[in-house]
Design a protein around this motif. Structure first.
Motif, PDB file in Angstrom:
ATOM      1  N   GLY A   1       0.817  -1.220   0.000  1.00 18.69           N
ATOM      2  CA  GLY A   1       0.000   0.000   0.000  1.00 18.69           C
ATOM      3  C   GLY A   1       0.848   1.267   0.000  1.00 18.69           C
ATOM      4  N   SER A   2       0.242   2.330   0.524  1.00 20.56           N
ATOM      5  CA  SER A   2       0.907   3.640   0.484  1.00 20.56           C
ATOM      6  C   SER A   2       2.209   3.624   1.278  1.00 20.56           C
TER       7      SER A   2
ATOM      8  N   ASP B   1      -4.346   3.013   6.168  1.00 23.97           N
ATOM      9  CA  ASP B   1      -4.492   1.739   6.862  1.00 23.97           C
ATOM     10  C   ASP B   1      -3.165   0.991   6.764  1.00 23.97           C
TER      11      ASP B   1
ATOM     12  N   ASP C   1      -1.528  -2.371   5.251  1.00 24.77           N
ATOM     13  CA  ASP C   1      -1.815  -3.443   4.281  1.00 24.77           C
ATOM     14  C   ASP C   1      -0.752  -4.544   4.359  1.00 24.77           C
TER      15      ASP C   1
HETATM   16 MN   LIG Z   1      -3.478   1.253   2.465  1.00 22.07          MN
END
Ligand SMILES: [Mn+2]
Ligand SMILES: Nc1ccn([C@H]2C[C@H](O)[C@@H](COP(=O)(O)OP(=O)(O)OP(=O)(O)O)O2)c(=O)n1
Length: 440
Positions: free
Chosen positions: A284-285, A295, A297
Motif C-alpha cells: 500500500g501507500s 491503513d 496493508d
Molecule cells: Mn493502504
C-alpha cells in the motif's frame, strides 16, 4: 533553476570519488551550465522487501539538481510531466506529497522529507477530489482533480503564476481555470459552494465512516440520518460499518509511517514464531514511501510454496490473543482463489490509536502479482491492466492470463509465471517503476 541529469553522473562521481561537472550528463532539453558549475543532487531510496530479499530501490535513471539562482522563485521545469505515459515518468524523483526521501551524494546519507511545494493549490484540489469521490460518487470528476493534485504535488517548485504551469501537460482547460482562480483569490468558488451545501456536508460526514460508501450514505440520509452519532440507531448496517462506527474517531486519523514500521516488525516477529520463513511485509501507500497511511496493508507468502496455506487463521488467532487485533472479518477462503483475506482493526503495542488492518496471504506463485497490485496505487493498477490487455492478457492481483477470443473473450485459467515485479512489468511491456514512483 532545475537541472535534470542522467544517472551516470552519480555513478561517475562515485567512481571518481569527487563531484564532476554536470554538462556532459544533462538530460535532453536542459540548458548548458557554467563550465565550473558543480552542485548537489537528490536521489530517492525507499527500502522494501520482495519476498524475503531486501530490495534496494536507490537506482534511478536521472537525478535532479535544484539550483536556486533567484531566491524566492524557482523556474518551471521544461519537461513533460504527463503521467499517462508510464515510461515518461520513469526516473522521476519522488517529490510527491509527504513522501520519505533519502539523498545520497558522495557517501553522505541524509534522510529527510521533501515537502509539497504547492499545498496552497493541492489542499483545495484534494478536497474537491474527496467530495466528488466519496460524497457525490462522481468518479470521473474525482479523477481529474486527483490527477491534477498529484501532479502538482510532485513539482519541486512553487507555482506562483500561470506562467509556472504552462509547461505541464495533461492538465485540461477547466483545471487550468480552477488553478488560475485559486492563484488569484486563494479559493475555489465551486468548493465553497459544495461546502456550504448542507446536504453535501452531511453526506460527507456520513461517508467518513469506514464501511459506508456514497450510495449507503445517500440511503442513510434519505432515511433521515444526519450525523454519525445518529447511525447507532440505523438498521441494516454491515458488520464493517459497525466496526467503522465503534472506532470512528481513531479510524479517521492518518497513521504515521513509524507506527506502520512498528506494526510490520511486530507482526513479522509473531509470524516467524508461528511459521519460520514466512514472508510478511506491508504494501500500500507505506511501500510507496508515503509519510502517512490510511491503513496497514499486510501482504504474506511463504517461499516454500505450501506453508502459507492455513497460516492466516493461526496468525489472526495469535494476534487476537496478544491484543494486537481487536476486531475483524475473515473472508471465505477458496483454494482456487489463491488468496486468504482478513480485514479488521488493531492497535500496535505502545501506540495509542486503533487502526484499520488488512491482511492478505498469497501463494508464492501469485505473490509478484499481489505485491504489484497492493502496492498500487489504483491508477497504476488501472494502467497496468490496460497495458496487459493490449498485449492480449488479463491481469489481476493473482496472475497474468492469456486471453483468447479478443478483449472480452475467455482467458486461460493458468497464470503466466512471474518471479518478481520487474518480470511482470516487462511481460506487459512497461518499464519498471520503483515503488516510490508509483503515486500516479
Ligand atoms: Mn493502504
Ligand atoms: N479499489 C481499489 C482498492 C485498492 N487497490 C489497490 C491499490 C492500492 O494502493 C492498494 C491498497 O489499497 P488502499 O485502499 O489501502 O490504498 P493505499 O494503501 O494506496 O492508500 P491509503 O494510505 O489510503 O491506505 O490496493 C486498487 O487498485 N483498487
Amino acid at each position: 533553476m532545475l537541472i535534470i541529469l542522467k544517472l551516470e553522473w552519480i555513478e561517475d562521481c562515485l567512481k571518481e570519488g569527487k563531484i564532476l561537472p554536470c554538462n556532459l550528463y544533462l538530460m535532453e532539453g536542459m540548458p548548458l551550465l557554467p563550465e565550473d558549475f558543480v552542485g548537489g543532487a537528490a536521489s530517492v531510496n525507499v527500502g522494501s522487501k520482495e519476498c524475503g530479499q531486501e530490495v534496494d530501490y536507490s537506482v534511478k535513471e536521472s537525478t535532479v539538481l535544484n539550483i536556486n539562482t533567484n531566491p524566492g522563485h524557482v523556474d518551471p521545469v521544461p519537461r513533460d510531466l504527463e503521467k499517462d505515459q508510464i515510461d515518461a515518468s520513469e526516473g522521476e524523483p519522488c517529490f510527491e506529497f509527504g513522501s520519505v526521501c533519502e539523498s545520497s551524494v558522495m557517501g553522505r546519507h541524509i534522510s529527510g522529507i521533501i515537502p509539497c511545494m504547492n499545498k496552497h493549490l493541492t489542499d483545495i484540489l484534494r478536497e474537491m477530489w474527496e467530495i466528488y469521490e466519496s460524497v457525490l460518487g462522481d468518479d470521473w470528476r474525482a479523477l481529474t482533480f486527483r490527477k491534477a493534485a498529484i501532479q502538482l504535488e510532485k513539482l519541486p517548485y512553487k507555482i506562483l503564476s500561470m506562467e509556472d504551469i504552462k509547461h505541464i501537460s495533461g492538465i485540461g482547460k477547466s483545471m487550468v481555470a480552477n488553478i488560475k482562480e485559486i492563484l488569484c483569490t486563494g479559493k475555489l468558488q465551486k468548493l465553497e459552494c459544495l461546502k456550504a451545501d448542507a446536504k453535501v456536508s452531511t453526506l460527507r460526514h456520513l461517508a467518513s465512516v469506514w464501511g459506508i460508501g456514497p450510495k449507503l450514505a445517500l440511503k442513510l440520509y434519505q432515511e433521515g440520518h444526519r450525523s454519525v452519532s445518529d447511525l447507532v440507531k440505523a438498521s441494516g448496517l454491515s458488520q464493517m460499518a459497525h466496526i467503522g462506527l465503534k472506532y470512528y474517531d481513531d479510524l479517521t486519523l492518518r497513521i504515521p509511517r513509524d507506527e506502520v514500521t512498528a506494526a510490520e516488525k511486530y507482526v513479522q516477529n509473531e509470524g516467524e514464531t508461528l511459521c519460520p520463513g514466512i514472508c510478511i511485509s506491508v504494501a500500500g501507500s507505506y511501500r510507496r514511501g508515503n509519510l502517512t497511511c490510511g491503513d496497514i496493508d499486510f501482504l504474506i507468502t511463504h517461499p516454500d510454496g505450501h506453508s502459507h496455506q492455513g497460516f492466516l487463521a493461526k496468525l489472526v488467532e495469535r494476534l487476537q490473543s496478544t491484543g494486537f487485533i481487536t476486531e475483524g472479518l475473515h473472508g471465505t477462503y477458496q483454494a482456487s482463489k489463491k488468496v486468504d483475506t482478513y480485514m479488521g482493526v488493531g492497535r500496535v503495542p505502545g501506540y495509542q490509536h486503533y487502526r484499520r488492518i488488512d491482511i492478505k496471504v498469497y501463494s508464492k506463485e501469485a505473490y509478484a502479482f499481489a505485491l504489484v497490485y497492493f502496492t498500487g496505487n489504483d491508477v497504476l493498477n488501472r494502467k497496468m491492466r490496460y497495458a496487459a490487455q493490449r498485449q492480449g492478457f488479463k491481469l489481476n492481483d493473482q496472475g497474468l492470463y492469456l486471453r483468447y477470443g479478443g478483449k472480452k473473450g475467455l482467458s486461460c485459467t493458468e497464470s503466466i509465471p512471474c518471479e518478481n515485479e520487474r518480470e511482470l512489468f516487462r511481460k506487459i511491456g512497461l518499464s519498471f517503476l520503483e515503488p516510490c514512483d508509483r503515486n500516479l
